[in-house]
Structure formats: structure tokens, C-alpha cells
Design a protein around this motif. Structure first.
Motif, PDB file in Angstrom:
ATOM      1  N   VAL A 187     159.440 -44.563 -39.419  1.00 23.89           N
ATOM      2  CA  VAL A 187     160.032 -45.183 -38.227  1.00 23.89           C
ATOM      3  C   VAL A 187     159.194 -46.345 -37.714  1.00 23.89           C
ATOM      4  CG1 VAL A 187     161.181 -43.047 -37.553  1.00 23.89           C
ATOM      5  CG2 VAL A 187     158.859 -43.535 -36.722  1.00 23.89           C
ATOM      6  N   GLY A 188     158.107 -46.658 -38.404  1.00 21.76           N
ATOM      7  CA  GLY A 188     157.189 -47.671 -37.865  1.00 21.76           C
ATOM      8  C   GLY A 188     157.845 -49.010 -37.605  1.00 21.76           C
ATOM      9  N   SER A 189     158.588 -49.518 -38.611  1.00 20.77           N
ATOM     10  CA  SER A 189     159.175 -50.847 -38.461  1.00 20.77           C
ATOM     11  C   SER A 189     160.255 -50.884 -37.385  1.00 20.77           C
ATOM     12  CB  SER A 189     159.748 -51.319 -39.785  1.00 20.77           C
ATOM     13  OG  SER A 189     160.750 -50.420 -40.232  1.00 20.77           O
ATOM     14  N   SER A 190     161.031 -49.823 -37.299  1.00 21.12           N
ATOM     15  CA  SER A 190     162.104 -49.805 -36.301  1.00 21.12           C
ATOM     16  C   SER A 190     161.551 -49.697 -34.888  1.00 21.12           C
ATOM     17  CB  SER A 190     163.067 -48.645 -36.589  1.00 21.12           C
ATOM     18  OG  SER A 190     162.373 -47.400 -36.529  1.00 21.12           O
ATOM     19  N   VAL A 191     160.435 -48.993 -34.733  1.00 21.71           N
ATOM     20  CA  VAL A 191     159.820 -48.854 -33.406  1.00 21.71           C
ATOM     21  C   VAL A 191     159.083 -50.136 -33.014  1.00 21.71           C
ATOM     22  CG1 VAL A 191     158.105 -47.583 -32.074  1.00 21.71           C
ATOM     23  CG2 VAL A 191     159.628 -46.346 -33.623  1.00 21.71           C
ATOM     24  N   SER A 192     158.464 -50.789 -33.981  1.00 19.58           N
ATOM     25  CA  SER A 192     157.658 -51.972 -33.669  1.00 19.58           C
ATOM     26  C   SER A 192     158.512 -53.220 -33.443  1.00 19.58           C
ATOM     27  CB  SER A 192     156.656 -52.239 -34.787  1.00 19.58           C
ATOM     28  OG  SER A 192     157.325 -52.573 -35.993  1.00 19.58           O
ATOM     29  N   ARG A 193     159.766 -53.199 -33.988  1.00 16.41           N
ATOM     30  CA  ARG A 193     160.591 -54.406 -33.878  1.00 16.41           C
ATOM     31  C   ARG A 193     160.854 -54.801 -32.423  1.00 16.41           C
ATOM     32  NH1 ARG A 193     164.499 -52.732 -36.646  1.00 16.41           N
ATOM     33  NH2 ARG A 193     163.621 -53.396 -38.641  1.00 16.41           N
ATOM     34  N   PRO A 194     161.246 -53.885 -31.527  1.00 20.42           N
ATOM     35  CA  PRO A 194     161.452 -54.299 -30.131  1.00 20.42           C
ATOM     36  C   PRO A 194     160.172 -54.844 -29.483  1.00 20.42           C
ATOM     37  CG  PRO A 194     162.460 -52.166 -30.545  1.00 20.42           C
ATOM     38  CD  PRO A 194     161.628 -52.477 -31.742  1.00 20.42           C
ATOM     39  N   LEU A 195     159.051 -54.270 -29.873  1.00 20.76           N
ATOM     40  CA  LEU A 195     157.799 -54.764 -29.307  1.00 20.76           C
ATOM     41  C   LEU A 195     157.492 -56.185 -29.784  1.00 20.76           C
ATOM     42  CD1 LEU A 195     155.533 -51.581 -29.524  1.00 20.76           C
ATOM     43  CD2 LEU A 195     156.680 -52.537 -27.519  1.00 20.76           C
ATOM     44  N   ARG A 196     157.827 -56.466 -31.038  1.00 24.55           N
ATOM     45  CA  ARG A 196     157.602 -57.827 -31.540  1.00 24.55           C
ATOM     46  C   ARG A 196     158.539 -58.816 -30.844  1.00 24.55           C
ATOM     47  NH1 ARG A 196     154.028 -57.807 -35.438  1.00 24.55           N
ATOM     48  NH2 ARG A 196     153.755 -55.935 -36.755  1.00 24.55           N
ATOM     49  N   ASP A 197     159.771 -58.370 -30.584  1.00 23.98           N
ATOM     50  CA  ASP A 197     160.694 -59.235 -29.841  1.00 23.98           C
ATOM     51  C   ASP A 197     160.155 -59.501 -28.434  1.00 23.98           C
ATOM     52  OD1 ASP A 197     162.347 -59.274 -32.019  1.00 23.98           O
ATOM     53  OD2 ASP A 197     163.675 -57.673 -31.280  1.00 23.98           O
ATOM     54  N   ALA A 198     159.640 -58.431 -27.811  1.00 21.28           N
ATOM     55  CA  ALA A 198     159.067 -58.596 -26.473  1.00 21.28           C
ATOM     56  C   ALA A 198     157.825 -59.483 -26.521  1.00 21.28           C
ATOM     57  CB  ALA A 198     158.714 -57.241 -25.876  1.00 21.28           C
ATOM     58  N   SER A 199     157.060 -59.364 -27.604  1.00 24.95           N
ATOM     59  CA  SER A 199     155.880 -60.201 -27.765  1.00 24.95           C
ATOM     60  C   SER A 199     156.263 -61.672 -27.866  1.00 24.95           C
ATOM     61  CB  SER A 199     155.098 -59.773 -29.012  1.00 24.95           C
ATOM     62  OG  SER A 199     154.005 -60.647 -29.260  1.00 24.95           O
ATOM     63  N   ARG A 200     157.330 -61.978 -28.605  1.00 23.88           N
ATOM     64  CA  ARG A 200     157.788 -63.368 -28.707  1.00 23.88           C
ATOM     65  C   ARG A 200     158.274 -63.879 -27.354  1.00 23.88           C
ATOM     66  NH1 ARG A 200     159.500 -61.599 -33.887  1.00 23.88           N
ATOM     67  NH2 ARG A 200     161.524 -60.946 -33.055  1.00 23.88           N
ATOM     68  N   SER A 201     158.950 -63.027 -26.603  1.00 25.19           N
ATOM     69  CA  SER A 201     159.415 -63.424 -25.268  1.00 25.19           C
ATOM     70  C   SER A 201     158.226 -63.720 -24.344  1.00 25.19           C
ATOM     71  CB  SER A 201     160.281 -62.320 -24.663  1.00 25.19           C
ATOM     72  OG  SER A 201     161.447 -62.105 -25.439  1.00 25.19           O
ATOM     73  N   ALA A 202     157.204 -62.869 -24.441  1.00 21.37           N
ATOM     74  CA  ALA A 202     155.998 -63.107 -23.639  1.00 21.37           C
ATOM     75  C   ALA A 202     155.334 -64.414 -24.044  1.00 21.37           C
ATOM     76  CB  ALA A 202     155.026 -61.943 -23.798  1.00 21.37           C
ATOM     77  N   GLY A 203     155.359 -64.716 -25.358  1.00 18.75           N
ATOM     78  CA  GLY A 203     154.813 -65.993 -25.828  1.00 18.75           C
ATOM     79  C   GLY A 203     155.585 -67.175 -25.276  1.00 18.75           C
ATOM     80  N   ASP A 204     156.922 -67.042 -25.213  1.00 21.94           N
ATOM     81  CA  ASP A 204     157.747 -68.117 -24.649  1.00 21.94           C
ATOM     82  C   ASP A 204     157.412 -68.333 -23.172  1.00 21.94           C
ATOM     83  OD1 ASP A 204     158.966 -68.408 -27.089  1.00 21.94           O
ATOM     84  OD2 ASP A 204     160.701 -67.151 -26.579  1.00 21.94           O
ATOM     85  N   ILE A 205     157.222 -67.225 -22.451  1.00 19.61           N
ATOM     86  CA  ILE A 205     156.872 -67.330 -21.030  1.00 19.61           C
ATOM     87  C   ILE A 205     155.515 -68.014 -20.866  1.00 19.61           C
ATOM     88  CG2 ILE A 205     156.298 -66.004 -18.962  1.00 19.61           C
ATOM     89  CD1 ILE A 205     158.377 -63.943 -19.857  1.00 19.61           C
ATOM     90  N   ALA A 206     154.566 -67.641 -21.730  1.00 22.25           N
ATOM     91  CA  ALA A 206     153.241 -68.264 -21.672  1.00 22.25           C
ATOM     92  C   ALA A 206     153.332 -69.759 -21.960  1.00 22.25           C
ATOM     93  CB  ALA A 206     152.299 -67.585 -22.667  1.00 22.25           C
ATOM     94  N   ALA A 207     154.159 -70.137 -22.955  1.00 19.56           N
ATOM     95  CA  ALA A 207     154.331 -71.548 -23.284  1.00 19.56           C
ATOM     96  C   ALA A 207     154.960 -72.320 -22.129  1.00 19.56           C
ATOM     97  CB  ALA A 207     155.187 -71.683 -24.539  1.00 19.56           C
ATOM     98  N   ALA A 208     155.925 -71.673 -21.456  1.00 16.29           N
ATOM     99  CA  ALA A 208     156.550 -72.312 -20.299  1.00 16.29           C
ATOM    100  C   ALA A 208     155.533 -72.512 -19.177  1.00 16.29           C
ATOM    101  CB  ALA A 208     157.730 -71.472 -19.807  1.00 16.29           C
ATOM    102  N   GLY A 209     154.670 -71.527 -18.973  1.00 18.25           N
ATOM    103  CA  GLY A 209     153.629 -71.664 -17.966  1.00 18.25           C
ATOM    104  C   GLY A 209     152.673 -72.790 -18.293  1.00 18.25           C
ATOM    105  N   SER A 210     152.304 -72.910 -19.578  1.00 20.65           N
ATOM    106  CA  SER A 210     151.412 -73.986 -20.001  1.00 20.65           C
ATOM    107  C   SER A 210     152.063 -75.354 -19.801  1.00 20.65           C
ATOM    108  CB  SER A 210     151.040 -73.804 -21.471  1.00 20.65           C
ATOM    109  OG  SER A 210     150.227 -74.865 -21.925  1.00 20.65           O
ATOM    110  N   GLN A 211     153.359 -75.439 -20.134  1.00 21.45           N
ATOM    111  CA  GLN A 211     154.069 -76.705 -19.951  1.00 21.45           C
ATOM    112  C   GLN A 211     154.164 -77.066 -18.475  1.00 21.45           C
ATOM    113  OE1 GLN A 211     158.016 -76.721 -21.584  1.00 21.45           O
ATOM    114  NE2 GLN A 211     158.387 -78.869 -21.071  1.00 21.45           N
ATOM    115  N   GLN A 212     154.445 -76.057 -17.633  1.00 21.75           N
ATOM    116  CA  GLN A 212     154.517 -76.314 -16.198  1.00 21.75           C
ATOM    117  C   GLN A 212     153.184 -76.797 -15.659  1.00 21.75           C
ATOM    118  OE1 GLN A 212     153.036 -74.288 -13.579  1.00 21.75           O
ATOM    119  NE2 GLN A 212     153.977 -75.456 -11.902  1.00 21.75           N
ATOM    120  N   GLN A 213     152.110 -76.242 -16.162  1.00 23.00           N
ATOM    121  CA  GLN A 213     150.783 -76.654 -15.728  1.00 23.00           C
ATOM    122  C   GLN A 213     150.518 -78.107 -16.108  1.00 23.00           C
ATOM    123  OE1 GLN A 213     147.518 -74.668 -17.682  1.00 23.00           O
ATOM    124  NE2 GLN A 213     146.175 -74.913 -15.905  1.00 23.00           N
ATOM    125  N   GLU A 214     150.836 -78.484 -17.339  1.00 17.64           N
ATOM    126  CA  GLU A 214     150.618 -79.852 -17.795  1.00 17.64           C
ATOM    127  C   GLU A 214     151.470 -80.849 -17.010  1.00 17.64           C
ATOM    128  OE1 GLU A 214     151.377 -79.914 -21.935  1.00 17.64           O
ATOM    129  OE2 GLU A 214     149.622 -78.688 -22.482  1.00 17.64           O
TER     130      GLU A 214
END
Length: 204
Positions: A73-100
Motif C-alpha cells: 500500500v506504500g505507493s497508494s498511501v504516499s500519492r496524496p502526500l506527494r500531491d499535497a507536497s506539490r501544492s505546498a511547493g506552489d504556495i511557497a513559490a507564490a509567496g516568493s513571487q509576492q515577496q519579489e
């Protein structure tokens, strides 16, 4: 070059204008920097979003990597977390862009404000002080020419109301090239232009 009027009252006014304009330029620069600093403070919001979003992204990624090792079940359980990780990365990128963008806006507005104020102050100075410097310097150059006294006398006759104080027959005396009249006319032009008198005037 003639910088200041020879008449004490006007000299004081010119010095005061110089001090006011210089002080205004300093204030304009400080005000521009203050505006820039105030807007730049908003960039801290984007910086915190970038920092916390990046930290959350890394934490989710590490968790997903750990779950990948779970059999079956490892891949099926980790997939939502990876999706959430990408979303968190997008939020971080938006914060960096807003700062610049906020820092760029702060610099632009602060600099623009300072430049506009300085340009206005310099324009005022050029209108009142620059005009005097040009006229007075031109009059002094004219006076230094071989026929400078006669040229100043002619200019006084054509442009200065104070000539009337020399008497109703001043034009006739000038036509007769009366030395005292020519010199008195030249002195009127010199004083009216802000230059020092070359000789004590015996006339009002």
C-alpha cells in the motif's frame, strides 16, 4: 558667474531659498526611503509564506518517501502526500513571487516619489535662482566689454523704470553723451541686475 544678488535683502531671500531647496531634497530622499521601507515590510508576509510552505513541502515529501517503503500500500498511501507536497511547493513559490514583486514595487514607488519631489524642487530653484544667475552673469559680461558702460546705459533706458528718477531730460543728456548721465544709467542697470555698484551714486 554671479550667484547672489548684491542687495542684502535679496541675498538673504536667495540664501533662504537655497537652504529650503537643499533641505527639501534631503527630505524628499528620506521620504522616498521611508515609503520604500514601509512597502518592503509587506514583503515579509510573502517571505514567511515561502519559508513555511517550503518547510511543509519538504516534510510531506519525506513522509511520502517513508511511506513508499510500506509493502503493497506504500505507493497508494504516499500519492496524496506527494500531491499535497506539490501544492505546498506552489504556495511557497507564490509567496516568493509576492515577496519579489513587493520589493520591486517598494523600490519603484520610493524612488519615483523622491525623483518627482526633487525634480519639482530643482525646477523651482532654476526658475527663481537660475534665472537670476543667467541675467546677472550676462549683465556682468556685458559690463566687461570695451563699451560696457554705454551698453548698460542703453539697456537701462529701454527696460528700467528707475531711469525716470534721473530727471525728465535724461534722454537728451544721454544723447549728448553726458558722462555722468551715462554712468548713472549704467549703475541703474547694474543694481537692477543684482550687481554691485562700481561708483557711489549721487542721484536717488
Amino acid at each position: 558667474m554671479v550667484i547672489y544678488d548684491a542687495r542684502p535683502v535679496r541675498t538673504a531671500a536667495q540664501v533662504l531659498l537655497d537652504v529650503v531647496v537643499l533641505g527639501g531634497i534631503v527630505v524628499a530622499v528620506l521620504l522616498g526611503r521611508a515609503v520604500s521601507a514601509s512597502i518592503s515590510a509587506l514583503a515579509a508576509i510573502g517571505g514567511r509564506v515561502d519559508e513555511q510552505g517550503s518547510a511543509f513541502e519538504q516534510q510531506l515529501r519525506r513522509t511520502a518517501d517513508a511511506l513508499d517503503d510500506v509493502p503493497l500500500v506504500g505507493s497508494s498511501v504516499s500519492r496524496p502526500l506527494r500531491d499535497a507536497s506539490r501544492s505546498a511547493g506552489d504556495i511557497a513559490a507564490a509567496g516568493s513571487q509576492q515577496q519579489e514583486e513587493t520589493l520591486h514595487l517598494a523600490h519603484l514607488l520610493g524612488t519615483s516619489l523622491a525623483v518627482v519631489l526633487v525634480v519639482v524642487l530643482v525646477a523651482v530653484w532654476l526658475r527663481y535662482r537660475g534665472g537670476f544667475i543667467r541675467r546677472a552673469s550676462a549683465t556682468r559680461r556685458l559690463a566687461q566689454q570695451p563699451d560696457g558702460t554705454e551698453l548698460l546705459a542703453v539697456r537701462a533706458l529701454t527696460t528700467r523704470d528707475a531711469v525716470g528718477r534721473l530727471g525728465a531730460d535724461v534722454v537728451d543728456r544721454w544723447r549728448q553723451r553726458d558722462p555722468e548721465t551715462v554712468l548713472a544709467l549704467a549703475e541703474i542697470e547694474r543694481r537692477s541686475s543684482g550687481l554691485r555698484a562700481t561708483v557711489p551714486s549721487s542721484r536717488p
